[in-house]
Design an enzyme around this catalytic site. Structure first.
Site, PDB file in Angstrom:
ATOM      1  NE  ARG A 412      23.932   7.597   5.809  1.00  0.00           N
ATOM      2  CZ  ARG A 412      25.109   7.119   6.189  1.00  0.00           C
ATOM      3  NH1 ARG A 412      25.934   6.608   5.298  1.00  0.00           N
ATOM      4  NH2 ARG A 412      25.462   7.158   7.469  1.00  0.00           N
ATOM      5  NE  ARG A 448      18.909   5.468   6.551  1.00  0.00           N
ATOM      6  CZ  ARG A 448      19.853   6.271   7.011  1.00  0.00           C
ATOM      7  NH1 ARG A 448      20.388   6.052   8.186  1.00  0.00           N
ATOM      8  NH2 ARG A 448      20.285   7.285   6.283  1.00  0.00           N
ATOM      9  CG  ASN A 569      26.837   7.951  12.339  1.00  0.00           C
ATOM     10  OD1 ASN A 569      27.824   7.459  12.874  1.00  0.00           O
ATOM     11  ND2 ASN A 569      26.596   7.830  11.057  1.00  0.00           N
ATOM     12  CG  ASP A 570      20.847   9.837  13.978  1.00  0.00           C
ATOM     13  OD1 ASP A 570      21.061  11.041  14.197  1.00  0.00           O
ATOM     14  OD2 ASP A 570      20.458   9.404  12.888  1.00  0.00           O
ATOM     15  NE  ARG A 580      24.583  12.627  12.317  1.00  0.00           N
ATOM     16  CZ  ARG A 580      24.070  11.605  11.641  1.00  0.00           C
ATOM     17  NH1 ARG A 580      23.031  10.947  12.135  1.00  0.00           N
ATOM     18  NH2 ARG A 580      24.583  11.205  10.517  1.00  0.00           N
ATOM     19  CB  CYS A 617      25.041   0.687   9.418  1.00  0.00           C
ATOM     20  SG  CYS A 617      23.554   1.406  10.119  1.00  0.00           S
TER      21      CYS A 617
HETATM   22  C1  PEP Z   1      23.488   6.471  12.125  1.00  0.00           C
HETATM   23  O1  PEP Z   1      22.716   7.289  12.623  1.00  0.00           O
HETATM   24  O2  PEP Z   1      24.404   5.911  12.745  1.00  0.00           O
HETATM   25  C2  PEP Z   1      23.374   6.117  10.708  1.00  0.00           C
HETATM   26  C3  PEP Z   1      24.093   5.157  10.183  1.00  0.00           C
HETATM   27  O3  PEP Z   1      22.511   6.824   9.944  1.00  0.00           O
HETATM   28  P1  PEP Z   1      22.753   8.309   9.385  1.00  0.00           P
HETATM   29  O4  PEP Z   1      24.200   8.644   9.620  1.00  0.00           O
HETATM   30  O5  PEP Z   1      22.404   8.272   7.948  1.00  0.00           O
HETATM   31  O6  PEP Z   1      21.799   9.106  10.204  1.00  0.00           O
HETATM   32 MG    MG Z   2      20.866   7.796  11.669  1.00  0.00          MG
END
Ligand code: PEP
Ligand code: MG
Length: 659
Positions: A412, A448, A569-570, A580, A617
């Site tokens: 990140r 990323r 996650n997103d 989230r 990821c």
């Molecule tokens: C995700 O969204 O799953 C991700 C890995 O990115 P971040 O948590 O940094 O948004």
């Molecule tokens: Mg994300």
């Protein structure tokens, strides 16, 4: 009298080298200055010396004026040309093996108050594991000066008060440095703070303000801000971080002036449970993480940066308690269950025994997992599943390597941008990405590109006010609108690709045009670097699959990119329309919901059909209960917090053994 030379100090005149240089300079009566690019500073001030930002291989001039000028020049030039010769190194001599030894002292306080008389609170399970330990409440009070103009007859007394406070802070730091129990890392931090407290840059600035009629606290706050801003403005990681140190020293002086106690994280007792309303990711990254038994916060959720750092260091955490966290301010002992998201205030004897047993069992499990560090998870059909790490700073490389990461599946880059008061330069980025590539070669390092939006603004980018920042101008959308920022990052990545196996992925992709526009920019950057004669190499370009749109166009995307990495996650928040970070909808924010699982399956199918690598990821990648399902769907790369790696490898090996 002066002499010029080329600096051979590997780290440049940073921290310890600056301290050594100053120590050496102070040994001479002569006035001594160091000159770089026409700017001269006193060689007896480590703050001024650091702000000169002298790097290895740069030309500098040492100027000396006084009775022992010849000797001073000789010694200082000698040091710059051959820093290893002749100087003692007390700091390094102290072994990090002395890490332990701080006695756990329960936080003082009266009988706890909890809402409705309950002693059990529920928050978000943000980092797994159990912990029980003394409470360490970290609610730093805001410090403000009196803001009153001093009368002329008050000024002398105020300067005395200020000098006494500075002396007390220096003595406290000297005392800390004299402790054998201090680790080498902590020693370096304290020594850097002590240097700032002892340097006349900060104290001189503050005294000037007091003489102008400011009260001492206001003067220290202003002086610290001025000097911190200078550190922040330098194009150098290390020096930017010194801005925090200046604020920290200023704060210490103010606390003494106000007669208040320090509750800095540096003093957290071994095994204590850190309780705070919020902790900046950078604060937490610099805290003595090995001493922290657990983290409880009012803010944050399972995928907030505090959670990510806690998980990468294996620290159990319960976040998102909201205002309930106030009930913990006076707790003496806290038990926390990072799997269920529970916090228990001052547990009774039975609960204590229960938690102590769980903590011991978890330690045993961890010990049993270490054999998986060097395992390469291989399926019955010979396919290797890459288990990689998610990290956000170079400081986390060690944790990832220790865990046995097969490369980085998600770097990140936001922290790199958030740490500074300005946008990081191409050189600084190239150095950072190259360091990563070298650390993990021949394994891949997937970087990323900047994924930032109005919810996490950074210096140097004007974000519009948005009703819904998560649906707004973030990630690849912002980058494509700001080619000046984006191209700087792409150029840095092309340069770093020379040093290892760099891959690049785009966040928040929702349309094919975003990939195509990026390719045009990558081609432009490549042509520019070629024309400039700057070494560079190509990289694989992939996308994160984290929007419903990306899932639905995955077959088309797969024809244009080298890999997919599913950001659960997103993806979960967007598929489920459940924020989230909002604990009230945490139940809906569930990756195992059939809607999310089928989105993952659709993505995997599209990627496998096109013959590209499909990885993951998001946090779900580290869940042993889901790994077999993902692997069966066709995923061949799983990237997660370092703390989850060995268990994930074990889960894959178990699956392979079952055939
Ligand atoms: C995700 O969204 O799953 C991700 C890995 O990115 P971040 O948590 O940094 O948004
Ligand atoms: Mg994300």
């Amino acid at each position: 009298m002066e002499r010029s030379t080329i600096v051979r100090v590997h780290e440049g005149l940073h921290a310890r080298p600056a301290t050594r240089f100053v120590k050496l300079a102070k040994g001479f009566e002569s006035d001594v200055e160091l000159v770089k690019d026409g700017k001269a500073v006193s060689a007896k001030s480590s703050v001024k010396l650091m702000l000169l930002a002298v790097k290895e291989n740069q030309e500098v001039t040492v100027r000396a004026n006084g009775a022992d000028a010849i000797e001073a020049l000789e010694a200082l030039i000698g040091y710059l040309e051959n820093p290893r010769a002749g100087l003692d190194d007390e700091a390094e001599a102290q072994s990090a093996a002395n890490d332990a030894g701080q006695e756990a002292a329960p936080a003082s306080g009266s009988v706890p108050t909890a809402p409705d008389g309950a002693n059990r609170l529920r928050g978000v399970a943000a980092s797994e594991g159990f912990a029980i330990g003394p409470a360490f409440a970290h609610f730093p009070p805001d410090i403000a000066g009196r803001g009153r103009v001093l009368r002329a007859e008050e000024i002398e007394g105020e300067i005395d008060r200020f000098r006494t406070a500075v002396g007390a802070v220096q003595a406290r730091m000297d005392h800390a440095l004299a402790q054998d129990s201090l680790s080498a890392g902590d020693r370096g931090i304290v020594a850097a703070l002590r240097d700032i407290a002892a340097d006349d840059s900060l104290t001189g600035e503050a005294e000037g303000l007091i003489k102008g009629g400011n009260d001492a606290v206001s003067a220290v706050i202003t002086a610290a801000s001025t000097i911190a801003a200078e550190f922040s403005a330098v194009d150098d990681h290390y020096l930017n971080a010194r801005a925090d140190d200046v604020h920290a020293v200023g704060r210490q002086i103010c606390l003494v002036l106000l007669g208040q106690d320090d509750i800095s994280l540096e003093n957290i007792p071994e095994g204590a449970i850190l309780i705070a309303d919020d902790i900046g990711a950078w604060d937490l990254a610099r805290a003595p993480l090995k001493r922290i038994g657990g983290v409880v916060c009012g803010h944050g959720g399972a995928t907030s940066h505090i959670a990510i750092i806690a998980r990468s260091h294996g620290i159990p955490a319960v976040l998102g308690l909201g205002g309930q966290v106030n009930a913990l301010r006076t707790a003496r002992e806290v038990a926390l269950d990072g799997n269920a998201g529970h916090v228990i205030i001052d547990p009774d004897a039975a609960t204590r025994a229960d938690f102590a047993g769980r903590v011991e069992a978890a330690a045993k499990e961890r010990a049993g997992l270490t054999i998986f560090k060097t395992v390469t998870p291989t399926l019955a059909d010979g396919r290797i599943i890459e288990v990689a790490a998610n990290i956000g700073s170079l400081e986390e490389i060690e944790a990832a390597q220790e865990a046995g990461a097969m490369g980085i599946g998600l770097f990140r880059t936001e922290l790199l941008f958030m740490r500074h008061m300005h946008l990081p330069s191409e050189d600084m980025q190239a150095e950072t990405y190259a360091a990563l590539a070298k650390a993990f070669a021949p394994y891949p390092v997937i970087v990323r590109t900047l994924d930032i939006g109005g919810d996490k603004p950074i210096a140097g980018i004007e974000f519009p006010d948005e009703e819904n920042p998560f649906l707004g101008w973030r990630g690849i959308r912002m980058c494509l609108d700001r080619p000046d920022i984006f191209k700087r990052q792409l150029r840095a990545l092309l340069r770093a690709a020379v040093h290892g196996n760099i891959k690049v992925m785009l966040p928040m992709v929702s349309d094919l045009s975003e990939v195509r526009q990026t390719r045009v920019l990558v081609d432009e950057c490549t042509a520019e670097l070629k024309a400039e004669g700057v070494p560079h190499a190509t990289f694989d370009l992939g996308v994160m699959i984290e929007t419903p749109a990306a899932v639905l166009i995955a077959p088309a995307l797969a024809k244009e990119v080298a890999f997919f990495s599913i950001g659960t996650n997103d993806l979960t928040q967007y598929i489920m329309a459940a924020d989230r970070l909002n604990p009230t909808v945490a139940k809906l924010n569930d990756v195992t919901n059939p809607a999310v699982m089928s989105a993952i399956e659709m993505t995997a199918k599209a990627g496998v059909a096109a013959g590209i690598m499909v990885g993951m990821c998001g946090e779900a990648a580290g869940r042993p209960d889901l790994i077999a399902t993902f692997v069966k769907m066709g995923l061949t790369e799983l990237s997660m917090s370092p703390a989850s790696i060995q268990r994930a490898k074990k889960a894959i090996m178990a699956m392979a053994a079952e055939g």
